[in-house]
Design a protein around this motif. Structure first.
Motif, PDB file in Angstrom:
ATOM      1  N   ARG A 178       0.883  -1.019  -0.135  1.00  0.00           N
ATOM      2  CA  ARG A 178      -0.194   0.042  -0.141  1.00  0.00           C
ATOM      3  C   ARG A 178       0.892   1.316  -0.027  1.00  0.00           C
ATOM      4  NH1 ARG A 178      -5.112  -2.194   3.569  1.00  0.00           N
ATOM      5  NH2 ARG A 178      -5.149  -4.221   2.232  1.00  0.00           N
ATOM      6  N   ALA A 179       2.153   1.275   0.794  1.00  0.00           N
ATOM      7  CA  ALA A 179       2.925   2.364   0.491  1.00  0.00           C
ATOM      8  C   ALA A 179       3.605   2.599  -0.727  1.00  0.00           C
ATOM      9  CB  ALA A 179       3.991   2.107   1.597  1.00  0.00           C
TER      10      ALA A 179
ATOM     11  N   ARG B 212      -8.537   3.251   8.573  1.00  0.00           N
ATOM     12  CA  ARG B 212      -7.694   3.904   7.901  1.00  0.00           C
ATOM     13  C   ARG B 212      -6.354   3.584   7.695  1.00  0.00           C
ATOM     14  NH1 ARG B 212     -10.248   8.992   7.617  1.00  0.00           N
ATOM     15  NH2 ARG B 212      -8.335   9.985   6.972  1.00  0.00           N
ATOM     16  N   ILE B 213      -6.380   2.432   7.245  1.00  0.00           N
ATOM     17  CA  ILE B 213      -5.084   1.629   6.739  1.00  0.00           C
ATOM     18  C   ILE B 213      -4.976   1.268   5.221  1.00  0.00           C
ATOM     19  CG2 ILE B 213      -4.648   0.873   9.180  1.00  0.00           C
ATOM     20  CD1 ILE B 213      -5.306  -2.063   8.124  1.00  0.00           C
ATOM     21  N   THR B 214      -5.691   2.061   4.340  1.00  0.00           N
ATOM     22  CA  THR B 214      -5.488   2.017   3.051  1.00  0.00           C
ATOM     23  C   THR B 214      -4.415   2.880   2.438  1.00  0.00           C
ATOM     24  OG1 THR B 214      -7.330   3.688   2.443  1.00  0.00           O
ATOM     25  CG2 THR B 214      -8.078   1.483   3.072  1.00  0.00           C
TER      26      THR B 214
ATOM     27  N   GLY C  31      -2.882  15.528   5.138  1.00  0.00           N
ATOM     28  CA  GLY C  31      -4.106  15.778   4.904  1.00  0.00           C
ATOM     29  C   GLY C  31      -4.844  14.615   5.467  1.00  0.00           C
ATOM     30  N   ASN C  32      -6.043  14.576   5.133  1.00  0.00           N
ATOM     31  CA  ASN C  32      -7.079  13.478   5.783  1.00  0.00           C
ATOM     32  C   ASN C  32      -7.774  12.800   4.482  1.00  0.00           C
ATOM     33  OD1 ASN C  32      -7.020  13.979   8.500  1.00  0.00           O
ATOM     34  ND2 ASN C  32      -8.270  15.830   8.017  1.00  0.00           N
ATOM     35  N   ALA C  33      -7.705  11.482   4.602  1.00  0.00           N
ATOM     36  CA  ALA C  33      -8.134  10.932   3.423  1.00  0.00           C
ATOM     37  C   ALA C  33      -9.667  10.848   3.149  1.00  0.00           C
ATOM     38  CB  ALA C  33      -7.852   9.159   3.552  1.00  0.00           C
TER      39      ALA C  33
END
Length: 333
Positions: A225-226, A318-320, A331-333
């Motif tokens: 994902r990173a 929130r681990i995507t 920021g925020n997803a």
């Protein structure tokens, strides 16, 4: 190993595999651990396999089928599993014991610490359902196992990224003269790293790509994902590096220090609670090196996770890849 998505050639590979242009997904390998262990068993008569009634669900059946006389199912008794493995190790065998991570880390902790680590015997614990990879809820989600296991003296702790690394880490674990705890991704496991020429060394990080704006330090399947997050950031003109940390113990602090020195901010990404695992190790490393960088932690909260569909839960917590990319820009997803 059975490669299931397409024929692999050197032309298909970069240092980190991209997604297939047609399907939009990465290729997969079925049961990489079981096939790697079976191959080891053909080379070494000291390799034995054990499970606590989870052979099918920990991908050890290829070894069982190849070497039935060297395979033992102890039933749903994880403490006995580790004790029996320790006994086999004391008599010249190299046992691989499989169960779920929650059962190994919670039910059999004392047996791992004393019968395996304190005695310095070569028991290899292969731990399924790491972190948030199942919807079965808090009883089956090993969300704190890395933090627990890295505190055991002399125990190697591995969180592999993909099918390639699982196979390589299985061989490295077998060669290591001591106990190992390795998380397991099972079933059809994505191929992120090119298998040709892939080298795995216990205690060594892997620089997947360099970057000058932000550095993502990741472990386990969060490295896939990173990489995807770094690709998305590159499309926006942000140079994001990715440092994969397959070993939580021993921890490659030097690699983290070198990586941090080349970026303006850091993000850690782990399939684990954010306290006690990768984020804590990175923060400790930076502090001891006297390095100050903004650090955002991507991981699971300090709570038991409810039951539900895994993609839904991973998005909720929130681990995507989108969450990693958002964190990299503040920021925020």
């Amino acid at each position: 190993m059975a490669e299931t998505a397409r024929v692999f050639t050197k032309a298909n590979y970069t240092r980190a595999m991209g997604r297939d242009e047609v399907t939009g997904t990465r290729p997969t390998v079925d049961a990489p651990f079981g096939h790697a262990l079976a191959a080891l068993g053909a080379e070494r008569g000291d390799i034995v396999g054990l499970t606590a009634d989870l052979g099918k669900y920990t991908d050890i059946l290829p070894f069982r089928d190849a070497f039935p006389s060297r395979f033992f199912n102890v039933g749903m008794a994880e403490q006995n599993l580790i004790a029996a493995a320790a006994g086999l190790a004391r008599t010249g065998f190299t046992p691989f014991a499989t169960t779920y991570g929650v059962f190994a880390s919670r039910r059999a902790y004392d047996f791992i610490a004393i019968a395996c680590a304190h005695s310095a015997v070569p028991v290899k614990i292969i731990a399924g359902l790491p972190g948030l990879t199942t919807g079965y809820g808090g009883t089956h989600q090993a969300i704190e196992d890395l933090g627990i296991m890295r505190l055991v003296p002399g125990l190697v702790v591995i969180d592999p990224c993909d099918a390639t690394e699982i196979a390589a880490a299985t061989r490295a674990a077998a060669a290591h003269d001591g106990p190992v705890y390795m998380r397991l991704l099972r079933g059809k496991v994505p191929v992120v790293f090119a298998p040709d020429g892939f080298d795995f060394a216990i205690g060594k990080a892997r620089l997947v790509r360099g970057g000058s704006d932000v550095g993502i330090v990741s472990t386990g399947f969060m490295t896939e994902r990173a990489i995807d997050a770094a690709d998305a950031l590159a499309a926006k003109g942000i140079a994001a590096g990715v440092l994969h940390m397959p070993c939580l113990k021993p921890f490659d602090a030097e690699a983290v220090v070198n990586f941090a020195g080349k970026v303006k901010r850091l993000v850690t990404a782990e399939n684990h609670v954010v306290s006690g695992g990768l984020a804590t190790l990175v923060a400790e490393t930076l502090f001891e090196a006297g390095i100050t960088r903004p650090l955002t932690r991507i991981g699971l909260p300090d709570r038991f996770i409810e039951c539900g569909a895994v993609p839904t839960l991973q998005k909720r917590y929130r681990i995507t890849a989108d969450d990693i990319a958002a964190a990299a820009t503040g920021g925020n997803a």
